[in-house]
Structures are given as C-alpha cells and as structure tokens.
Design a protein around this motif. Structure first.
Motif, PDB file in Angstrom:
ATOM      1  N   ASN A 214       0.879  -1.168   0.000  1.00 51.24           N
ATOM      2  CA  ASN A 214       0.000   0.000   0.000  1.00 51.24           C
ATOM      3  C   ASN A 214       0.915   1.215   0.000  1.00 51.24           C
ATOM      4  OD1 ASN A 214      -1.735   2.105   0.536  1.00 51.24           O
ATOM      5  ND2 ASN A 214      -2.823   1.066   2.193  1.00 51.24           N
ATOM      6  N   THR A 215       0.913   1.977  -1.087  1.00 47.56           N
ATOM      7  CA  THR A 215       1.855   3.100  -1.218  1.00 47.56           C
ATOM      8  C   THR A 215       1.613   4.198  -0.181  1.00 47.56           C
ATOM      9  OG1 THR A 215       0.452   4.109  -2.933  1.00 47.56           O
ATOM     10  CG2 THR A 215       2.263   2.680  -3.662  1.00 47.56           C
ATOM     11  N   SER A 216       0.471   4.160   0.503  1.00 43.49           N
ATOM     12  CA  SER A 216       0.229   5.126   1.580  1.00 43.49           C
ATOM     13  C   SER A 216       1.218   4.929   2.720  1.00 43.49           C
ATOM     14  CB  SER A 216      -1.202   4.983   2.110  1.00 43.49           C
ATOM     15  OG  SER A 216      -2.151   5.203   1.099  1.00 43.49           O
ATOM     16  N   PHE A 217       1.787   3.701   2.817  1.00 42.75           N
ATOM     17  CA  PHE A 217       2.736   3.386   3.884  1.00 42.75           C
ATOM     18  C   PHE A 217       4.170   3.283   3.353  1.00 42.75           C
ATOM     19  CE2 PHE A 217      -1.388   1.826   5.248  1.00 42.75           C
ATOM     20  CZ  PHE A 217      -1.460   2.266   6.569  1.00 42.75           C
ATOM     21  N   LEU A 218       4.380   3.708   2.118  1.00 45.66           N
ATOM     22  CA  LEU A 218       5.713   3.656   1.509  1.00 45.66           C
ATOM     23  C   LEU A 218       6.560   4.812   2.025  1.00 45.66           C
ATOM     24  CD1 LEU A 218       7.776   2.590  -0.537  1.00 45.66           C
ATOM     25  CD2 LEU A 218       6.563   3.870  -2.314  1.00 45.66           C
ATOM     26  N   LYS A 219       7.730   4.483   2.577  1.00 44.29           N
ATOM     27  CA  LYS A 219       8.599   5.487   3.188  1.00 44.29           C
ATOM     28  C   LYS A 219       9.719   5.925   2.246  1.00 44.29           C
ATOM     29  CE  LYS A 219      11.178   6.136   7.541  1.00 44.29           C
ATOM     30  NZ  LYS A 219      11.554   5.442   8.797  1.00 44.29           N
ATOM     31  N   GLU A 220      10.401   4.963   1.615  1.00 45.45           N
ATOM     32  CA  GLU A 220      11.543   5.281   0.763  1.00 45.45           C
ATOM     33  C   GLU A 220      11.637   4.296  -0.399  1.00 45.45           C
ATOM     34  OE1 GLU A 220      15.021   4.921   3.163  1.00 45.45           O
ATOM     35  OE2 GLU A 220      14.613   6.692   4.388  1.00 45.45           O
ATOM     36  N   ILE A 221      12.184   4.781  -1.512  1.00 46.95           N
ATOM     37  CA  ILE A 221      12.587   3.924  -2.623  1.00 46.95           C
ATOM     38  C   ILE A 221      14.088   4.067  -2.759  1.00 46.95           C
ATOM     39  CG2 ILE A 221      12.417   3.502  -5.106  1.00 46.95           C
ATOM     40  CD1 ILE A 221       9.577   4.559  -5.019  1.00 46.95           C
TER      41      ILE A 221
END
Length: 256
Positions: A214-221
C-alpha cells in the motif's frame, strides 16, 4: 467500406493509429482530430462506424465526448495508464487499447469492432455508454463499485473485516497470503493475483511476484545498484522490487 474516426490530442499517436488502420483496404478514415469539440461535431455529422477515442486529453477527457454525441459509433478507447478506466471498460464490455499497444493487440481489437458493425444493437450500445458514464462520473463511486473496501478474515467461528486502507503490505506464503495491518499479521487463503484485482490500484501495487504494498505506507525507494531497487515501508521493513514491476511503481509514484 467501414468508416473510422481517430480522436487523440497527440499528433504522433494519431499518426500511428492512422498508419495501422490504412493496412486494411476495407476501411476509410472519415476524420481525425485532437479535441473534444471537433470530435463531437465530426461524429454527429460524419457518423463513423468505429472511433478510436483517447481518454487523457489536455482540456477535457474522452468521456466528455460520450456525454454529448447523438450518434453512437462502435468505440475503442485508448488510455495510457488509467487503471480505473480500464476496469470500467472491461466491466461494461467495451474494447480498449493500453498505450503503448502492440500491433497484434491493435488488430485483434479492430477486427472485433469490425465484426460488430453489422450486428450491433443501438439500444444496447446506449445502455453500455450510460453505464460507463455512471461508473466514471465520480471516482469515489467508481472505486466503491469495483474495488473492495475491506477484506474478510475468518478465524474460528468469527469473520473479521480488515479495512483495506489500513493494510500496509501483503506477502505470499505458499498457498496463503500474509496481510500486515497495524503491525498485526493476518493469514488468508487467497493468491496475490486474486487480491491485486480487488484492491484500489491508485494505492496498492504489486512490486514482486510475492509482494503487494500500500503506497500510503511507503517510506523510501532505494537504488541498490545495477538497476535494482528496494523499498522501505513505514514499519522499516524492506522489500525487493523486481524489474518487472519497477517501471509501474515509478509511474504510480510520479517518478518518470
């Protein structure tokens, strides 16, 4: 002779469609244009049998054309990345081309449209268009109709419902899926392939054959070298992004 109209605000895109259409000797291009206003007037005046209709145009979108036309041709939608639109086309049995499309896909769709020209039911077509416009009129209504807002988890004699918006990520585990939500792990006997179809694609994306996030919880790439990428979630767990899904992730996150 089958009459075709091409509606796309990108001249190169119109040129490619026109080039492919011209490979058929039983087709005549009635018009091509790059805006909604011209599309409406050309369709009503020239009454093409088939139109190629781009969805993402600069000023208005292709659905504005459907809302105004009086004559209903066979419609082949063209879209670059709008997954909501694609699901709506499938739901209402419309044909579509996802940019960049391959020639074999183009001719498969075109051949089907041609076969419908002489057997079409105008009343059924109008019903389809009304249904499609209803699906696309409000994005929130569209999501509610096509994507789950919660996932049922059966535990003993009870069934719990996990709100999709609180799901952080999902991992494949054999024949099961491990759903991580608010630091808790829930086990569901369902494949990731089945789950990704019912989750909102504006938030959920598959990054690996064994992972959905879920990209809402994505912190870093994070780039880890040689074109490989990892992501870090809000709970500080890291997940590998396979090359198959990297481009789609970057596009969703506005990175290309």
């Amino acid at each position: 002779m089958i009459k075709v109209g091409i509606i796309d605000d990108e001249p190169l895109a119109r040129k490619r469609v026109k080039k492919l259409v011209k490979q058929r000797f039983d087709i005549e291009i009635s018009f091509e244009c790059g805006n909604v206003e011209s599309a409406i007037s050309n369709i009503d005046e020239l009454k093409p049998d088939i139109i190629f209709l781009d969805i993402q145009m600069k000023s208005k979108n292709g659905f504005d054309v459907l809302d105004k036309i009086n004559f209903i041709p066979i419609i082949i939608f063209i879209t670059a990345y709008d997954k909501y639109a694609v699901r709506a086309f499938e739901y209402t049995a419309f044909d579509y081309l996802m940019k960049p499309f391959k020639e074999e896909r183009f001719f498969s769709v075109l051949n089907r449209a041609i076969s419908l020209v002489h057997t079409r039911n105008m009343e059924a077509d109008q019903r389809q268009i009304r249904e499609l416009l209803q699906l696309m009129s409000h994005q929130s209504d569209h999501k509610a109709g096509l994507y789950k807002t919660s996932i049922p988890i059966k535990l003993a004699d009870k069934t719990y419902f996990i709100p999709c918006e609180s799901i952080e990520y999902i991992k494949a585990s054999g024949y099961y899926a491990e759903i991580i939500e608010s630091g808790k792990k829930h086990i569901l006997r369902q494949s990731l392939t089945e789950l990704i179809k019912i989750l909102d694609p504006s938030k959920f994306i598959r990054i690996h054959r064994s992972s959905i996030i879920n990209t809402s919880f994505l912190k870093e790439i994070v780039s880890v070298g040689f074109g490989d990428v990892e992501i870090k979630m809000d709970d500080n767990t890291t997940h590998r992004v396979s090359k198959t899904y990297k481009e789609e992730l970057f596009k969703l996150m506005g990175m290309n």
